[in-house]
Design a protein around this motif. Structure first.
Motif, PDB file in Angstrom:
ATOM      1  N   LYS A   9      -6.202  -1.949  15.448  1.00  0.00           N
ATOM      2  CA  LYS A   9      -5.800  -2.460  14.139  1.00  0.00           C
ATOM      3  C   LYS A   9      -6.074  -1.439  13.040  1.00  0.00           C
ATOM      4  O   LYS A   9      -5.286  -1.264  12.111  1.00  0.00           O
ATOM      5  CB  LYS A   9      -6.546  -3.756  13.844  1.00  0.00           C
ATOM      6  CG  LYS A   9      -6.079  -4.941  14.676  1.00  0.00           C
ATOM      7  CD  LYS A   9      -6.843  -6.197  14.314  1.00  0.00           C
ATOM      8  CE  LYS A   9      -6.361  -7.403  15.111  1.00  0.00           C
ATOM      9  NZ  LYS A   9      -7.105  -8.640  14.779  1.00  0.00           N
ATOM     10  N   LEU A  10      -7.262  -0.759  13.157  1.00  0.00           N
ATOM     11  CA  LEU A  10      -7.555   0.286  12.162  1.00  0.00           C
ATOM     12  C   LEU A  10      -6.512   1.402  12.211  1.00  0.00           C
ATOM     13  O   LEU A  10      -6.113   1.947  11.174  1.00  0.00           O
ATOM     14  CB  LEU A  10      -8.967   0.857  12.426  1.00  0.00           C
ATOM     15  CG  LEU A  10     -10.131  -0.115  12.185  1.00  0.00           C
ATOM     16  CD1 LEU A  10     -11.447   0.533  12.592  1.00  0.00           C
ATOM     17  CD2 LEU A  10     -10.188  -0.535  10.720  1.00  0.00           C
ATOM     18  N   LEU A  11      -6.096   1.759  13.442  1.00  0.00           N
ATOM     19  CA  LEU A  11      -5.060   2.776  13.585  1.00  0.00           C
ATOM     20  C   LEU A  11      -3.758   2.328  12.939  1.00  0.00           C
ATOM     21  O   LEU A  11      -3.061   3.102  12.268  1.00  0.00           O
ATOM     22  CB  LEU A  11      -4.846   3.081  15.070  1.00  0.00           C
ATOM     23  CG  LEU A  11      -3.735   4.096  15.403  1.00  0.00           C
ATOM     24  CD1 LEU A  11      -4.058   5.447  14.763  1.00  0.00           C
ATOM     25  CD2 LEU A  11      -3.565   4.246  16.901  1.00  0.00           C
ATOM     26  N   LEU A  12      -3.429   1.030  13.128  1.00  0.00           N
ATOM     27  CA  LEU A  12      -2.197   0.511  12.512  1.00  0.00           C
ATOM     28  C   LEU A  12      -2.290   0.543  10.991  1.00  0.00           C
ATOM     29  O   LEU A  12      -1.324   0.871  10.291  1.00  0.00           O
ATOM     30  CB  LEU A  12      -1.942  -0.911  12.995  1.00  0.00           C
ATOM     31  CG  LEU A  12      -1.561  -1.067  14.475  1.00  0.00           C
ATOM     32  CD1 LEU A  12      -1.486  -2.540  14.853  1.00  0.00           C
ATOM     33  CD2 LEU A  12      -0.240  -0.379  14.762  1.00  0.00           C
ATOM     34  N   GLU A  13      -3.457   0.194  10.459  1.00  0.00           N
ATOM     35  CA  GLU A  13      -3.622   0.228   9.007  1.00  0.00           C
ATOM     36  C   GLU A  13      -3.499   1.652   8.468  1.00  0.00           C
ATOM     37  O   GLU A  13      -2.902   1.894   7.414  1.00  0.00           O
ATOM     38  CB  GLU A  13      -4.997  -0.365   8.635  1.00  0.00           C
ATOM     39  CG  GLU A  13      -5.089  -1.868   8.881  1.00  0.00           C
ATOM     40  CD  GLU A  13      -6.485  -2.423   8.594  1.00  0.00           C
ATOM     41  OE1 GLU A  13      -6.661  -3.639   8.686  1.00  0.00           O
ATOM     42  OE2 GLU A  13      -7.373  -1.605   8.258  1.00  0.00           O
ATOM     43  N   ALA A  14      -4.092   2.604   9.221  1.00  0.00           N
ATOM     44  CA  ALA A  14      -3.965   4.010   8.794  1.00  0.00           C
ATOM     45  C   ALA A  14      -2.508   4.448   8.813  1.00  0.00           C
ATOM     46  O   ALA A  14      -2.040   5.186   7.924  1.00  0.00           O
ATOM     47  CB  ALA A  14      -4.811   4.909   9.708  1.00  0.00           C
TER      48      ALA A  14
END
Length: 376
Positions: free
Chosen positions: A326-331
């Motif tokens: 999810k953090l990767l998607l937000e980035a």
């Protein structure tokens, strides 16, 4: 009717020709000097030839400018009907102007636009049509290199006739006293007639021709400006503000984000189902073994319980992996927002450049108008 003003030259020419014949006694039958008549007719014929050549070039120029106006009218009608950019109609169209020179120049413009068009049909570079349809082209069609010196040539013919007439008068002029001079004054006056006549109509036609020529060229430039303004408004190919590589990268990132999200959902669901199913199986197995073997199976139950805990730990690890994803998607979304902001800024810069170009075009137009007024 500025483009037809050169007809007025021939009216004045015929009137001047008749006047010269009249003052030389052709209509009354009292020709005083045949040499004077021959010289005047010869010079008038030379001026007439110059005017005929100029009239031919003016006719070519009028056909070209009329073709520009007709094309502009067609563009305005088609644009008013659809209210859409007309470049798709004109990018492969032949005989846009029905004029050989103009159509050839427009074909070059079409090829240049095609060279800056992507396979998807986006134009990536500004290609001004003014590089192909401009005042220099009209000067070439209207033979400006020739017509620009016709006025001076007519003045030169008038001056040449002046010296020629004085020379003819001086040839027959001789004498050393007042009596012989008075006897030879007649030939001198005849020569002076030639001098004055050629000077008068040479300078007269020079002034009139210069005025007519400048009026015709100013009218041609104005028609060219009208066509260019209509083309920019209705048919100029729109420039794509988004680079094709940037667009492809954005699409790739969006697809990658969707794929990662789908994979995480599948992994989360499978891990939960596996843990729940294994716990149920272990519990049933322990109960059955307790019934069959009693307390000796407690150790086995503990081991299986430890296995369930390990499976739970595995599920938690998958949950952490999900959070990391999810953090990767937000980035990735943040990077997409940054790129969109950069593209918006490019649009603002393009609009400012367009406004600057429009301002420069208006200033150039004003300058040309002031130059034309000054030359007139």
């Amino acid at each position: 009717m500025k483009n037809k003003a050169y007809y007025f030259l021939f009216v004045l020419y015929l009137l001047m020709f008749g006047f010269i014949l009249y003052i030389n006694g052709v209509f009354t039958g009292q020709i005083t000097s045949r040499s004077n008549l021959v010289i005047n007719i010869s010079f008038l014929l030379l001026i007439g030839i110059l005017m005929v050549i100029s009239a031919i070039s003016f006719g070519r120029l009028n056909k070209a400018t009329d073709a520009l106006l007709d094309a502009a009218d067609d563009m305005e009608k088609n644009y008013s009907a659809d209210q859409q950019n007309l470049w798709n109609r004109y990018k492969d169209k032949k005989d846009v102007f029905h004029h050989t020179v103009l159509d050839d120049q427009f074909s070059k413009y079409q090829r240049r636009i095609a060279a800056h068009t992507t396979p998807k049909g986006s134009v990536t570079s500004i290609c001004p049509i003014e590089d192909y349809l401009n005042e220099d082209l009209l000067d070439r069609i209207g033979s400006a290199h020739y017509n620009g010196v016709v006025s001076a040539t007519m003045s030169g013919l008038g001056i040449l006739g002046t010296f020629l007439g004085l020379t003819l008068g001086m040839i027959h002029f001789s004498g050393n006293d007042i009596f012989t001079i008075s006897d030879n004054i007649g030939p001198l006056l005849e020569g002076m007639k030639v001098a004055f006549h050629t000077s008068v109509y040479g300078i007269f036609f020079s002034l009139v021709f210069n005025f007519v020529y400048r009026s015709i060229m100013a009218d041609a430039y104005e028609k060219l400006t009208d066509f260019l303004e209509t083309f920019h408004e209705c048919a100029e190919p729109p420039i794509s503000t988004i680079d094709e590589n940037t667009s492809a990268m954005l699409i790739y990132q969006a697809n990658m984000s969707n794929s990662l999200k789908t994979m995480m959902e599948l992994m989360k669901g499978q891990a939960a189902e596996q843990t729940k199913g294994l716990s149920t199986i272990v519990q049933q197995f322990v109960n059955q073994m307790n019934d069959i073997m009693g307390t000796d199976m407690e150790k086995l139950g503990k081991n299986l319980t430890a296995a369930c805990e390990a499976q739970s730990t595995y599920a938690r690890n998958f949950q952490r992996l999900e959070e990391s994803t999810k953090l990767l998607l937000e980035a990735s979304r943040a990077m997409n927002d940054t790129m969109n902001l950069a593209l918006n800024r490019q649009d603002e810069v393009a609009e400012k450049l367009s406004e600057t170009c429009d301002g420069l075009s208006n200033e150039l137009y004003t300058f040309h108008r002031m130059r034309d007024l000054y030359e007139k």
